[in-house]
Scaffold this motif. Structure first.
Motif, mmCIF file in Angstrom:
data_model
loop_
_atom_site.group_PDB
_atom_site.id
_atom_site.type_symbol
_atom_site.label_atom_id
_atom_site.label_comp_id
_atom_site.label_asym_id
_atom_site.label_seq_id
_atom_site.Cartn_x
_atom_site.Cartn_y
_atom_site.Cartn_z
ATOM 1 N N ASN A 112 0.857 -1.003 0.332
ATOM 2 C CA ASN A 112 -0.155 -0.306 -0.076
ATOM 3 C C ASN A 112 0.906 1.065 -0.085
ATOM 4 O OD1 ASN A 112 -2.327 1.631 0.196
ATOM 5 N ND2 ASN A 112 -1.491 1.720 2.511
ATOM 6 N N ARG A 113 1.871 1.400 0.665
ATOM 7 C CA ARG A 113 2.922 2.576 0.506
ATOM 8 C C ARG A 113 4.214 2.180 0.303
ATOM 9 N NH1 ARG A 113 1.612 6.392 4.700
ATOM 10 N NH2 ARG A 113 -0.335 6.443 5.943
ATOM 11 N N LEU A 114 4.698 3.113 -0.221
ATOM 12 C CA LEU A 114 6.225 2.894 -0.529
ATOM 13 C C LEU A 114 6.833 3.175 0.290
ATOM 14 C CD1 LEU A 114 6.038 5.246 -3.711
ATOM 15 C CD2 LEU A 114 6.675 3.179 -4.472
ATOM 16 N N ASP B 5 3.695 2.568 21.084
ATOM 17 C CA ASP B 5 3.295 1.954 20.000
ATOM 18 C C ASP B 5 2.429 2.920 19.017
ATOM 19 O OD1 ASP B 5 2.287 -0.662 21.599
ATOM 20 O OD2 ASP B 5 2.584 1.526 23.281
ATOM 21 N N ARG B 6 1.913 2.589 17.485
ATOM 22 C CA ARG B 6 0.942 3.777 17.200
ATOM 23 C C ARG B 6 -0.398 3.684 18.051
ATOM 24 N NH1 ARG B 6 -1.604 1.751 13.529
ATOM 25 N NH2 ARG B 6 -0.882 -0.249 13.460
ATOM 26 N N LEU B 7 -0.647 4.295 17.870
ATOM 27 C CA LEU B 7 -2.224 4.726 18.652
ATOM 28 C C LEU B 7 -2.792 4.335 17.881
ATOM 29 C CD1 LEU B 7 -3.559 6.453 21.442
ATOM 30 C CD2 LEU B 7 -3.316 8.108 19.866
ATOM 31 N N HIS C 198 2.395 -7.386 -0.169
ATOM 32 C CA HIS C 198 1.918 -7.584 0.527
ATOM 33 C C HIS C 198 0.481 -6.260 1.546
ATOM 34 C CE1 HIS C 198 6.661 -7.900 1.508
ATOM 35 N NE2 HIS C 198 6.499 -8.270 0.750
ATOM 36 N N ASP C 199 -0.105 -7.497 2.141
ATOM 37 C CA ASP C 199 -0.605 -6.543 3.560
ATOM 38 C C ASP C 199 -2.478 -6.656 3.603
ATOM 39 O OD1 ASP C 199 -1.272 -6.884 6.420
ATOM 40 O OD2 ASP C 199 0.223 -5.365 6.669
ATOM 41 N N TYR C 200 -3.254 -6.491 3.696
ATOM 42 C CA TYR C 200 -4.017 -6.948 4.060
ATOM 43 C C TYR C 200 -4.827 -5.313 3.186
ATOM 44 C CZ TYR C 200 -4.659 -2.306 6.983
ATOM 45 O OH TYR C 200 -4.018 -1.798 7.990
ATOM 46 N N GLN C 201 -4.133 -4.588 2.911
ATOM 47 C CA GLN C 201 -4.653 -3.086 1.820
ATOM 48 C C GLN C 201 -5.190 -4.213 0.970
ATOM 49 O OE1 GLN C 201 -1.761 -2.530 3.304
ATOM 50 N NE2 GLN C 201 -1.925 -1.672 4.868
ATOM 51 N N LEU C 202 -3.982 -4.812 0.092
ATOM 52 C CA LEU C 202 -4.490 -5.746 -1.325
ATOM 53 C C LEU C 202 -4.602 -6.924 -1.546
ATOM 54 C CD1 LEU C 202 -0.842 -3.593 -2.191
ATOM 55 C CD2 LEU C 202 -3.102 -3.349 -2.604
ATOM 56 N N HIS D 124 0.942 -11.303 4.330
ATOM 57 C CA HIS D 124 -0.343 -10.952 5.818
ATOM 58 C C HIS D 124 0.649 -10.990 7.028
ATOM 59 C CE1 HIS D 124 -4.402 -10.938 6.083
ATOM 60 N NE2 HIS D 124 -3.993 -11.308 7.728
ATOM 61 N N HIS D 125 0.732 -9.055 6.923
ATOM 62 C CA HIS D 125 1.893 -8.758 7.877
ATOM 63 C C HIS D 125 0.355 -8.855 9.766
ATOM 64 C CE1 HIS D 125 4.950 -7.114 5.718
ATOM 65 N NE2 HIS D 125 4.193 -7.637 5.351
ATOM 66 N N ILE D 126 -0.381 -8.971 9.081
ATOM 67 C CA ILE D 126 -1.417 -8.767 10.225
ATOM 68 C C ILE D 126 -2.595 -9.892 10.782
ATOM 69 C CG2 ILE D 126 -1.890 -6.474 9.476
ATOM 70 C CD1 ILE D 126 -4.697 -6.990 9.397
ATOM 71 N N PRO D 127 -2.910 -10.082 11.729
ATOM 72 C CA PRO D 127 -3.771 -11.635 12.253
ATOM 73 C C PRO D 127 -4.516 -12.365 11.203
ATOM 74 C CG PRO D 127 -3.544 -9.863 13.298
ATOM 75 C CD PRO D 127 -3.102 -9.332 12.923
ATOM 76 N N TYR E 90 -11.168 3.706 0.622
ATOM 77 C CA TYR E 90 -10.365 2.160 0.309
ATOM 78 C C TYR E 90 -9.263 1.948 0.973
ATOM 79 C CZ TYR E 90 -5.930 0.340 -0.933
ATOM 80 O OH TYR E 90 -3.869 -0.177 -0.331
ATOM 81 N N TYR E 91 -9.048 3.788 2.279
ATOM 82 C CA TYR E 91 -7.785 3.220 2.583
ATOM 83 C C TYR E 91 -8.288 3.672 4.219
ATOM 84 C CZ TYR E 91 -3.408 5.152 5.777
ATOM 85 O OH TYR E 91 -3.481 4.505 7.534
ATOM 86 N N GLU E 92 -8.963 4.379 4.869
ATOM 87 C CA GLU E 92 -9.407 4.745 6.243
ATOM 88 C C GLU E 92 -10.720 3.509 5.997
ATOM 89 O OE1 GLU E 92 -8.181 9.650 5.628
ATOM 90 O OE2 GLU E 92 -9.771 9.096 4.998
ATOM 91 N N SER F 38 -1.879 8.297 14.596
ATOM 92 C CA SER F 38 -1.928 7.255 12.905
ATOM 93 C C SER F 38 -3.488 6.817 12.957
ATOM 94 C CB SER F 38 -1.712 5.907 13.366
ATOM 95 O OG SER F 38 -1.859 4.201 12.948
ATOM 96 N N ARG F 39 -3.998 7.114 11.065
ATOM 97 C CA ARG F 39 -4.817 6.914 10.885
ATOM 98 C C ARG F 39 -5.891 7.777 11.465
ATOM 99 N NH1 ARG F 39 -4.135 0.647 11.286
ATOM 100 N NH2 ARG F 39 -2.238 0.351 10.239
ATOM 101 N N GLU F 40 -5.559 9.125 11.243
ATOM 102 C CA GLU F 40 -6.243 10.170 12.882
ATOM 103 C C GLU F 40 -7.681 10.620 12.037
ATOM 104 O OE1 GLU F 40 -2.608 12.808 13.016
ATOM 105 O OE2 GLU F 40 -3.415 12.890 15.096
HETATM 106 C C1 G6P Z 1 -0.061 -1.896 9.917
HETATM 107 C C2 G6P Z 1 0.522 -2.738 9.020
HETATM 108 C C3 G6P Z 1 1.148 -2.288 7.760
HETATM 109 C C4 G6P Z 1 0.919 -0.501 8.028
HETATM 110 C C5 G6P Z 1 1.612 0.153 9.201
HETATM 111 C C6 G6P Z 1 0.902 1.277 9.602
HETATM 112 O O1 G6P Z 1 2.561 -2.339 10.153
HETATM 113 O O2 G6P Z 1 0.347 -4.477 8.948
HETATM 114 O O3 G6P Z 1 0.564 -2.919 6.311
HETATM 115 O O4 G6P Z 1 0.883 0.133 7.391
HETATM 116 O O5 G6P Z 1 0.114 -0.264 10.108
HETATM 117 O O6 G6P Z 1 -0.330 1.714 8.893
HETATM 118 P P1 G6P Z 1 -0.453 2.769 7.901
HETATM 119 O O7 G6P Z 1 -2.344 2.841 8.223
HETATM 120 O O8 G6P Z 1 0.033 4.544 8.674
HETATM 121 O O9 G6P Z 1 0.180 2.788 6.631
#
Ligand code: G6P
Length: 478
Positions: free
Chosen positions: A17-19, A281-283, A143-147, A167-170, A89-91, A319-321
């Motif tokens: 999802n992110r560069l 942590d990320r909040l 990589h990961d759930y967004q894709l 898949h980086h998350i559970p 898509y993202y938020e 994070s994700r504010e």
């Molecule tokens: C988790 C996810 C990643 C994501 C990161 C930061 O670690 O597994 O895919 O990039 O959080 O979240 P954000 O929404 O800022 O990309």
């Protein structure tokens, strides 16, 4: 529809999802970027350089349209997300539907058909961008759930590719995943890959069980057989590949005189407390920040920890504010911190140092070195790399790691003090035990932790994944 195969594309294409950089436009309209220090970037940098690689991803700002550019020998291919895509898509679908659903519904997932439409549309855009970059027979690592839909879209466009997905998350149990109105489409999206990597054996097993229930495909152990038209079968493998960090780089950073001096300075600035506890942590509501601060507040209230001799430093990076659940969490955490400091603080001493900020790696390493006890109390977490960073920083073999049972790291990190963060009384006892762990016992545990973290680093992780992916058999007939 198969797409035209570029004859001079890249042999390894990463799609995330992110560069690995955040891109923005200067006032004169020219793009500038800052490297994002994420683990994935460090992990893949050497692999990408060796393999003639390209990275497809979003630059982090809505509406930004940019041509591909090169950074350190890697081709970066920006995918544009409009502000509507970012919202839906993202938020929306990624972070207000999938994220809570995949983390044990700690927060209620929202299901909106318009978000799902945007999720499909944006996943297709990522797949098309990857298809344009990959050379004939290239390896593409998604990589990961967004894709999660990219593997199938990509296979449709480019059946010649070898496709891996991590898949980086559970991955949740069937009983929870089944809530998703689009569960079959998501599973079919993932099954476009040859190899599906998960953090824990339990996540891979959850996925295989979901496949059995939402499709009529045959599974056997880690393998799933997918029918591709008449007499044509393809084998997909779902297996655990626990991710790690660049442990040696972190270890080296924490050994530098600057970081060591900064660690001493941090303790001085905090008034040389007897016990310094740390949370990083990320909040995010999955991290159990409220549970941890509540337990700490009660320990001060009960007098089991002295409010004058103890400090909890809580770094909570923004994070994700724009997502409601994150805004609500911020209010709750800040209310709690304010109460504890109001009740137990003194002029010149605040028992909770709350920092709603992100810091560079050097400062993080110094905080890890300064802390007596690291508190990782996530309610659910794919892996938790903060736990590994803390261990990698402690070349002095000191410090204690309190680690939630509900992290992927808990499967791996023997030597941590394990906790159930929902059990506030149990967590209070474990915090007190970690604070008073005797020096010999704590050294023994830290050495054990360091052996694991230093031997299994992120380079080993990506090498293992790519080695299994490239050795997988292709499709077979009959
Ligand atoms: C988790 C996810 C990643 C994501 C990161 C930061 O670690 O597994 O895919 O990039 O959080 O979240 P954000 O929404 O800022 O990309």
């Amino acid at each position: 529809m198969p797409t035209d195969t570029p004859q001079d594309g890249y042999d390894l294409v990463v799609v995330a999802n992110r560069l690995p950089v955040d891109v923005s436009l200067d006032e004169d309209g020219s793009p500038s970027w800052t490297r994002s220090p994420g683990g994935l970037v460090t992990a893949l940098a050497p692999v990408m350089a060796r393999a003639d690689g390209a990275w497809v991803g979003w630059g982090g700002s809505p509406g930004l349209e940019l041509e591909p550019f090169d950074v350190d020998g890697t081709r970066l291919v920006p995918v544009t997300l409009t502000s509507d895509d970012v919202e839906r898509y993202y938020e929306g679908f990624s972070n207000d539907t999938l994220w809570p659903l995949y983390h044990d519904v700690i927060a209620p997932p929202a299901f909106h058909r318009q978000w799902w439409d945007a999720f499909q549309r944006v996943n297709r855009r990522f797949a098309e961008a990857a298809a344009r970059q990959a050379s004939p027979g290239a390896t593409v690592w998604v990589h990961d759930y967004q894709l999660q839909l990219v593997p199938a879209y990509l296979r449709e466009l480019r059946p010649d590719l070898r496709i891996g997905y991590f898949h980086h998350i559970p991955f949740p149990p069937l009983e929870i995943f089944a809530q998703l109105p689009w569960r079959r489409q998501v599973v079919e999206g993932l099954l476009g890959a040859d190899l599906l990597g998960f953090q824990r054996a339990g996540d891979a097993a959850n996925f295989v069980r979901v496949v059995r229930r939402v499709t009529d495909l045959t599974t056997r152990g880690q393998t799933i057989t997918v029918d591709e038209g008449t007499d044509h079968q393809r084998v997909v493998r779902a297996a655990p590949f626990p991710i790690s960090i660049d442990s040696r780089a972190f270890d080296a950073l924490a050994r530098t005189p600057q970081v060591q001096e900064r660690a001493r300075e941090i303790r001085r600035e905090l008034g040389d407390p007897e016990h310094l506890l740390l949370g990083v942590d990320r909040l995010d509501y999955t991290k159990g920040i409220r549970h941890r601060i509540k337990a700490y507040g009660e320990l001060l209230e009960d007098g089991r920890l002295s409010a004058t001799d103890t400090v909890l430093v809580q770094v909570a990076s923004p994070s994700r504010e724009n997502v409601g659940a994150y805004q609500q969490l911020r209010d709750e955490v800040e209310l709690l911190v304010g109460r504890i400091n109001g009740d137990h603080g003194q002029v010149g001493h605040t028992p909770v140092q709350y920092l709603h900020q992100s810091f560079p790696m050097e400062e993080m390493a110094a905080l890890y070195l300064a802390a007596d006890v690291m508190l990782v109390t996530a309610l659910r977490d794919g892996m938790n790399l903060v736990a590994k960073e803390y261990v990698a920083a402690r070349s002095d073999d000191r410090g204690a790691l309190l680690l939630s049972e509900f992290t992927g790291a808990a499967d791996e990190l023997n030597g941590a003090v394990l906790v159930n963060p929902h059990d506030i009384d149990g967590m209070k006892d474990k915090i007190v035990a970690a604070v008073h762990l005797d020096a010999r016992e704590s050294r023994k545990r830290m050495r054990q932790l360091r052996r694991r973290v230093l031997s299994h680093d992120v380079a080993a992780w990506s090498d293992e994944f790519l080695a299994v992916l490239t050795s997988m058999p292709g499709s077979t007939r009959g």
